[in-house]
Design a protein around this motif. Sequence first.
Motif, mmCIF file in Angstrom:
data_model
loop_
_atom_site.group_PDB
_atom_site.id
_atom_site.type_symbol
_atom_site.label_atom_id
_atom_site.label_comp_id
_atom_site.label_asym_id
_atom_site.label_seq_id
_atom_site.Cartn_x
_atom_site.Cartn_y
_atom_site.Cartn_z
ATOM 1 N N CYS A 245 0.840 -1.204 0.000
ATOM 2 C CA CYS A 245 0.000 0.000 0.000
ATOM 3 C C CYS A 245 0.874 1.253 0.000
ATOM 4 O O CYS A 245 0.369 2.375 0.073
ATOM 5 N N GLY A 246 2.186 1.046 -0.058
ATOM 6 C CA GLY A 246 3.094 2.190 -0.068
ATOM 7 C C GLY A 246 3.304 2.767 1.318
ATOM 8 O O GLY A 246 3.683 3.931 1.445
ATOM 9 N N LEU A 247 3.061 1.960 2.345
ATOM 10 C CA LEU A 247 3.154 2.464 3.721
ATOM 11 C C LEU A 247 4.246 1.729 4.483
ATOM 12 O O LEU A 247 4.469 0.540 4.274
ATOM 13 N N PHE A 248 4.893 2.451 5.380
ATOM 14 C CA PHE A 248 5.886 1.811 6.226
ATOM 15 C C PHE A 248 5.168 1.127 7.376
ATOM 16 O O PHE A 248 4.258 1.683 7.986
ATOM 17 N N GLU A 249 5.546 -0.108 7.680
ATOM 18 C CA GLU A 249 4.946 -0.837 8.798
ATOM 19 C C GLU A 249 5.464 -0.236 10.107
ATOM 20 O O GLU A 249 6.560 -0.543 10.556
ATOM 21 N N ARG A 250 4.630 0.592 10.702
ATOM 22 C CA ARG A 250 5.062 1.309 11.902
ATOM 23 C C ARG A 250 5.510 0.369 13.015
ATOM 24 O O ARG A 250 6.413 0.681 13.775
ATOM 25 N N ASP A 251 4.835 -0.782 13.098
ATOM 26 C CA ASP A 251 5.105 -1.697 14.212
ATOM 27 C C ASP A 251 6.140 -2.749 13.842
ATOM 28 O O ASP A 251 6.148 -3.837 14.420
ATOM 29 N N ILE A 252 6.972 -2.421 12.924
ATOM 30 C CA ILE A 252 7.856 -3.445 12.381
ATOM 31 C C ILE A 252 8.757 -4.081 13.435
ATOM 32 O O ILE A 252 9.020 -5.281 13.400
ATOM 33 N N LEU A 253 9.199 -3.267 14.399
ATOM 34 C CA LEU A 253 10.084 -3.831 15.423
ATOM 35 C C LEU A 253 9.320 -4.810 16.308
ATOM 36 O O LEU A 253 9.835 -5.868 16.685
ATOM 37 N N GLU A 254 8.092 -4.468 16.590
ATOM 38 C CA GLU A 254 7.220 -5.337 17.370
ATOM 39 C C GLU A 254 6.946 -6.632 16.587
ATOM 40 O O GLU A 254 6.991 -7.735 17.135
ATOM 41 N N ILE A 255 6.697 -6.470 15.314
ATOM 42 C CA ILE A 255 6.434 -7.641 14.460
ATOM 43 C C ILE A 255 7.614 -8.597 14.484
ATOM 44 O O ILE A 255 7.459 -9.806 14.664
ATOM 45 N N SER A 256 8.805 -8.068 14.353
ATOM 46 C CA SER A 256 9.953 -8.966 14.310
ATOM 47 C C SER A 256 10.229 -9.561 15.689
ATOM 48 O O SER A 256 10.598 -10.731 15.804
ATOM 49 N N ARG A 257 9.979 -8.783 16.742
ATOM 50 C CA ARG A 257 10.180 -9.325 18.083
ATOM 51 C C ARG A 257 9.235 -10.503 18.341
ATOM 52 O O ARG A 257 9.649 -11.579 18.756
ATOM 53 N N LEU A 258 7.967 -10.292 18.009
ATOM 54 C CA LEU A 258 6.971 -11.357 18.217
ATOM 55 C C LEU A 258 7.324 -12.593 17.398
ATOM 56 O O LEU A 258 7.226 -13.723 17.869
ATOM 57 N N THR A 259 7.736 -12.353 16.170
ATOM 58 C CA THR A 259 8.077 -13.457 15.277
ATOM 59 C C THR A 259 9.215 -14.277 15.855
ATOM 60 O O THR A 259 9.151 -15.501 15.934
ATOM 61 N N HIS A 260 10.236 -13.579 16.257
ATOM 62 C CA HIS A 260 11.397 -14.286 16.796
ATOM 63 C C HIS A 260 11.070 -14.982 18.105
ATOM 64 O O HIS A 260 11.543 -16.097 18.356
ATOM 65 N N GLU A 261 10.252 -14.347 18.905
ATOM 66 C CA GLU A 261 9.843 -14.983 20.167
ATOM 67 C C GLU A 261 9.104 -16.285 19.896
ATOM 68 O O GLU A 261 9.188 -17.236 20.670
ATOM 69 N N ALA A 262 8.369 -16.308 18.804
ATOM 70 C CA ALA A 262 7.628 -17.526 18.457
ATOM 71 C C ALA A 262 8.518 -18.555 17.775
ATOM 72 O O ALA A 262 8.049 -19.608 17.350
ATOM 73 N N GLY A 263 9.799 -18.223 17.614
ATOM 74 C CA GLY A 263 10.721 -19.171 16.995
ATOM 75 C C GLY A 263 10.626 -19.193 15.477
ATOM 76 O O GLY A 263 11.146 -20.101 14.837
ATOM 77 N N ALA A 264 9.958 -18.189 14.920
ATOM 78 C CA ALA A 264 9.833 -18.119 13.461
ATOM 79 C C ALA A 264 10.840 -17.118 12.908
ATOM 80 O O ALA A 264 11.454 -16.346 13.645
#
Lengths: 446, 446, 497, 497
Positions: D219-238
């Motif tokens: 959509c041409g938008l920066f994912e504002r929560d990107i750091l949160e997204i990557s933290r959650l992902t890594h916490e889940a082992g993904a």
Amino acid sequence: MRYLPLTPDDRSAMLAAIGAKSIDDLFVDVPEAARREGFVDLPRVAGELQVERALGAMAGRNVAAGSVPFFCGAGAYKHHVPATVDHVIQRSEFLTSYTPYQPEIAQGTLQYLYEFQTQVANLTGMPVANASLYDGSTAMAEGVLMATRVTRRNKAVISGGVHPHYVAATETVVHAVGVETQVLPAAVDAEADVIAQIGPDTACVVVQTPNVFGTATDVTKIAEAAHAAGALLIVVVTEAVSMGLLKSPGEMGADIVAAEGQSIGNALNFGGPYVGLFACREKLIRQMPGRLTGETVDADGERGFVLTLSTREQHIRRDKATSNICTNSGLCTLAFTIHMSLLGETGLRRLALLNHEAAVKTRDALAAIPGVEVLTPRFFNEFAVRLPKPASEVVERLAEKRILAGVPYGRLAPAAGMDDVLLVAATEITTDADIATLKSALAEVL
Amino acid sequence: MRYLPLTPDDRSAMLAAIGAKSIDDLFVDVPEAARREGFVDLPRVAGELQVERALGAMAGRNVAAGSVPFFCGAGAYKHHVPATVDHVIQRSEFLTSYTPYQPEIAQGTLQYLYEFQTQVANLTGMPVANASLYDGSTAMAEGVLMATRVTRRNKAVISGGVHPHYVAATETVVHAVGVETQVLPAAVDAEADVIAQIGPDTACVVVQTPNVFGTATDVTKIAEAAHAAGALLIVVVTEAVSMGLLKSPGEMGADIVAAEGQSIGNALNFGGPYVGLFACREKLIRQMPGRLTGETVDADGERGFVLTLSTREQHIRRDKATSNICTNSGLCTLAFTIHMSLLGETGLRRLALLNHEAAVKTRDALAAIPGVEVLTPRFFNEFAVRLPKPASEVVERLAEKRILAGVPYGRLAPAAGMDDVLLVAATEITTDADIATLKSALAEVL
Amino acid sequence: QDEHLIFESDGWGKTGVDLPEPKADGSDLGDLVRRDPIGLPGLSEPEAMRHYVRLSQKNHAIDLAIYPLGSCTMKHNPRLNEKMARLPGFSDIHPLQPQSTVQGALELMDQLAHWLKTLTGMPAVALSPKAGAHGELCGLMAIRAAHRAAGHGLRSDKPRNKVLVPTSAHGTNPATAAFVGYQVVEIAQTEDGRVDIKDLEAKLGDDVAAIMVTNPNTCGLFERDILEISRLTHEAGAYFYCDGANFNAIVGRVRPGDLGVDAMHINLHKTFSTPHGGGGPGAGPVVLSEALAPFAPAPWVVSGEDGFRLEEFAEGEAAQAFGRLCAFHGQMGMYVRALSYMMSHGSDGLRQVAEDAVLNANYIKARLSDLMSAAFPEGPCMHEALFDDEWLKGTDVTTLDFAKAMIDEGFHPMTMYFPLVVHGAMLIEPTETESKQELDRFIEAMRALAQAAKAGDVERFKGAPFHAPLRRLDETRAARQPVLRWTAPEGSNIAAE
Amino acid sequence: QDEHLIFESDGWGKTGVDLPEPKADGSDLGDLVRRDPIGLPGLSEPEAMRHYVRLSQKNHAIDLAIYPLGSCTMKHNPRLNEKMARLPGFSDIHPLQPQSTVQGALELMDQLAHWLKTLTGMPAVALSPKAGAHGELCGLMAIRAAHRAAGHGLRSDKPRNKVLVPTSAHGTNPATAAFVGYQVVEIAQTEDGRVDIKDLEAKLGDDVAAIMVTNPNTCGLFERDILEISRLTHEAGAYFYCDGANFNAIVGRVRPGDLGVDAMHINLHKTFSTPHGGGGPGAGPVVLSEALAPFAPAPWVVSGEDGFRLEEFAEGEAAQAFGRLCAFHGQMGMYVRALSYMMSHGSDGLRQVAEDAVLNANYIKARLSDLMSAAFPEGPCMHEALFDDEWLKGTDVTTLDFAKAMIDEGFHPMTMYFPLVVHGAMLIEPTETESKQELDRFIEAMRALAQAAKAGDVERFKGAPFHAPLRRLDETRAARQPVLRWTAPEGSNIAAE
């Protein structure tokens, strides 16, 4: 043969349509004695690969400027040309089009010529420019002829600072029509001698700045003296980039400017094709040689461009034309225009300063060599030095070391008695390492 | 920066129009912790001249195929490409256009793709071809996947004559989706072993002709055996020129052809970009991977071309697509099409014969060297020899003499225990002098 | 779609070239430094690319369709030649490098000379003329020098001061003759489009320096009496200058040397396919007979034991020449292209060039002569087919109108109103690089147009072109009020002159 | 003007390539020799040139005008890069030459890797993927290999067999995930066009192998929560796979490594300006995190004391990788162009690239938002401006119609109907290489069109394009009765198949 589309079947069908039995029937008008059977004594058809190999081998026996420390100038300069330039000039629509005699389907060519004319006029500081001549030297010849037409006088005074080849090319042409030339002695500051030679019979004074020894001169006083005597001032420029840093000929009072445009957009090409820039005062327009593009409108009132004032030209005027010239340097002109459009004023000024800077560095390096005397006090990107040995010998020795050290003045003018003078040019391609290499190698061979 | 048209004034005016104070306002969504101030640790802006010098120096440290006797093949071949090809593919309208999703203003691309598809279909002897894949190796992978979709079976039998890199690239992909591969042992005449391995679970048999050792095989019998077992035959071709002389895969019964098209129109490029040719039987069309161009009409009934059957593709089908492929080898395809249009059938057959002739001459020369054993009995333009020393050592020694003598088979398959085998290719660029040079140098180092 | 001029862009102050920051400021040059704005806009590279690519699409080109300009010879320009000319060993060498570092370049000039001399059957060639007209100048000056050496200079007691030129000649012929001080005398033309031998004989005399004859001539016809013409000329003590513009029609089949020619320029772009490039650069080497060879201008290449040598100043007998024609050695870039073309064709291919060129022209003539009036219907033409406007009589359509209507059909018009000896001339030259398929397409379009003209569809012609980037342009206005350059509109704040 | 197909030319039996007469006749190959006609017409060089030049003029191109395809990134392609890629030292070397003879090529790959790693802040890069989608494949396979190594392979007891993908993703993302055996689970999107963190959190679990997020998103938008997204992902082992298609919006300002990305492909044509070439060839190197680096495919370049070495087979830890992706070392020709582009810009120029790309997009958004409905009006967009078709309601004009009408104004349409999450999407990406002058020209045309649509001038849209080489094409017919190749008309005597 890959460039010939007709098949044997096509040829038969076409001969039948014509009503001819064989191709020989179409050559019946050739007197029998002059008809040649069989093939002339030359090699037969060759594929691309074979031609590439043969020509590639020849090319390989030359030392390319870009591959070695390089300091040659004297009317041809090695500059960097942006890749865009060579790309665009190879577009089919530019490369394989003809002189724009049908303006409706030649606006591409006509518009860039109009842009070129404006760029050249502004660069030279003159009101108008034409769409180019063959090169700088023939532009000078045309300038002298034009001056004689305008002034109805018959003598040209030519400074000793003008490139000897330019003088020779000019004399070839102007002597043919009976114009007299007075060429002053060669000297680094030859322009100082010019004013004294201007007389009531002088059609024009020709000076070059920077001159062949590199000397940059303010020719305003010469212009005033020429004008006072009813003569025209022709200013020759062999290094177009210099006008990015130095006062323009127009600003100094030139009536006609004849310049070499190779430095902008065009390769060295062993001397050609190059592009002659030709500009003059507005009132002289109808005496100009060569092609001119002008603005007009089409049947719907849209702006467009056409070749104009062609009543000056040979295809209309025949033996009354201002010149016999029939072509211009079309594609070289386009290269000039594109390169200049990319540079813009900002880039051109910067480029000129870089050239000057490199030449000053080179001068300083050579001046430090015992036995080398720098002759040129004020220069743009080229200067003359006196060596303790014949310059041509020195240049050959350095060539063996794969250094192209410059142009011996004696090569241009063997009779001038200046065989110990070397012309050294530097441009934006000159690196500090190149200069250091030249310096140490020159010191070694002296 | 020469590629960035905005001036500081433009930027201010635009920020004002947007209602932003500074460019940072437009990056507010970036979390503060991730915002980088200042420049990353890399060099700053560089002019053309600087870039040319840096890259030119790197290029100068490589030995170009055209500058030495050259005998490397093994899936990439040095052929002569006409100058017209490289000129046309650099035209702005081809070079700088996008995937032809808007057919009204992309007929140039669409029509040449349609011509390409027809050329590839005819060359391979197959009814239809797509608009290209990345290269021959990924085309083989797609072929195996397609065969499993078509047959709903899960195993591929792969001849030991298939290029080891092709096998590796295919296994990477097909193993990912759980397809089993049975790769037969490497051998000069490996195709002989294939039929015995075909079983009721075989989705496809993959053979290469000429194979990686150069062996040309009539695979008709393999096709019959495969078809009898309900399997498909995939024929891999790594040297497209061979199809100008040898029976086409289609004629021999192939269901799918996966080939490398680099040899036509494209340079060696150190391995890429190349162009994967992909053709198949008509009934398999809707299982094909990659882009397809089809004929249709416009609103006025004029003939035109469009991308079609895109319901197979990822941008429509997403996780149900036949492949995740999203591009083709557009410009390489164009180069192929133009070169092939120039060659025509006459030129292609002649080119193929010249290749074969050069390889036979090379074979004869090498066979005369004591200790060299020629392994490949019937070949197109490449053959294998057994040397009395490790081939990679020999190749390195010859490289020191500026001869590129071929590809050691051991480089492709270190574990195959065939380190003494050298693959030697010759093409129309190979001269008698090249062969003589190779012969004497090889004799010397053995 | 109008494309603005670069001066109308927003490029004042921009540049599309990245250069290092200079350390020099030019202050050492004091007063010599230019202070005022120059008036040169700069474009970023994307803008420059787009501007010139857009402009290019407003041009017709040989790469798009037939370009049947009679006498101009628009043939295919092989890209191999462009590639060869760009080899750094040719494009990146300086004209004044030590000769030891340009042996391959000198060899190329020597090879080119060899091919040109062999094809023309002439013993010498001067390479340096920069275009056909420059070649004419070179040839006439050699003739002038030869006469002067023989005591018949323009200012001698027995001056040879006349040059005979047929009425059908290119404008450059009389222009050049006049340029070097000759009086131009026209020779009449016969009804069948050739030089009137009687008139020639009458005008030849001891005041004639040379004749200038184009052969094949500008009517596209071979001068049947060419041997007689050269015999008479030489008997009168004059030289035979041949305008070689149409050499492409006979190359490989006829050697000008065998016709008695003393000097002939060769337009490398016409016969040997160097690109026209929108009007240049050309190249016009001049082949010379034994008699004129000593009068060739510098420089020239000689081959010796230790390689090739460029003689830059005339010595010995050669010092009788008239000097040099231009600053350096001529159009090297064109030499490379021309040699690449000649080597590609070979002696067999070049002969085929002439044959196919002539065949194509005769095919057009044959296929159009029922509708249009051939100027010289009898016998074959050579490489171009000439029609007059007789067939348009009563239609209210002129040659010009017809030509402009061709544009709407996607073709470039043929040459019109030249040669002057034919009323409303239409001179069509297809060249050898047109296929029969393209010729048929062209012929069908011409036939349809001709029928439309005869059917009275005048508006299709008077208003043409309708489907071009621009409609018909007002050339009179351009000449009456010449606007030869862009100037900033009044009140603009552009920092230009 | 219709341009015939080469198969409709008269080129049966012709050739445009001159080759020596072969001495071989292939008889040594016996039965293996192809006897039947192949069906390949040949064209002489002039015919081939003309055919393809004519075809070319039927294309739109970035060199002609703005090409505002959102998500496709059509920017200027510098010709310097083309020139560099054609240096014989790069274009004329074989992938299997001895490594001692290609040290400069290996150095170039090493340099390219250095620039890519530095710009992304990632420790490793796999160069060989041949396009963006190929890069996705490479990244997901590395992730798969890493999970397998950790005991969570697809066939393990605790398989991680899901990949989470936002609805707005490129089609290649789910296609690739499915391709390598993953189940694709969609993640919802928030009203402001970003990943719905709540939904993501709900779906993350020990069965998730990876998330695939495009950032900036489609959509041409920066994912504002990107750091949160990557933290959650890594916490889940993904692992966090980032689709790098839009890296051009942030290059030099944001390093994906700083966002927690584990793998990201870089479309060299989008960010580093290798030419699109009508659809390819592309190149899609993949940068990898420390965790994934051991799972990179062969080959790679290592630099040692005695120069550069290309490792063609994995050994040691690297043997855990999945093999190789293609026959040789990837798209060398594109590496040269990309490095030439990066060196030209430098770190300062590249940062400016991102800034100007974003500035240009926001300028368009700002200038059009009063007439057209921005999909996400609040806050800035990144490098592309997304509109929906809300503003066309009631006009009877569709997004498609509007797009086709843009053609008549001389522009290429924007991307339409993508991303799927926006109704009648119009995604406009100008790129940084458009000047303000060209943007203003584009904006004025868009405004005029929008006003015409609202004013009810429906025919201008429904019938569009009117001024293109062809009118609107019947795509349905093409798909229903596929005609995918030329075949000789019945009764023709063409010697083709």
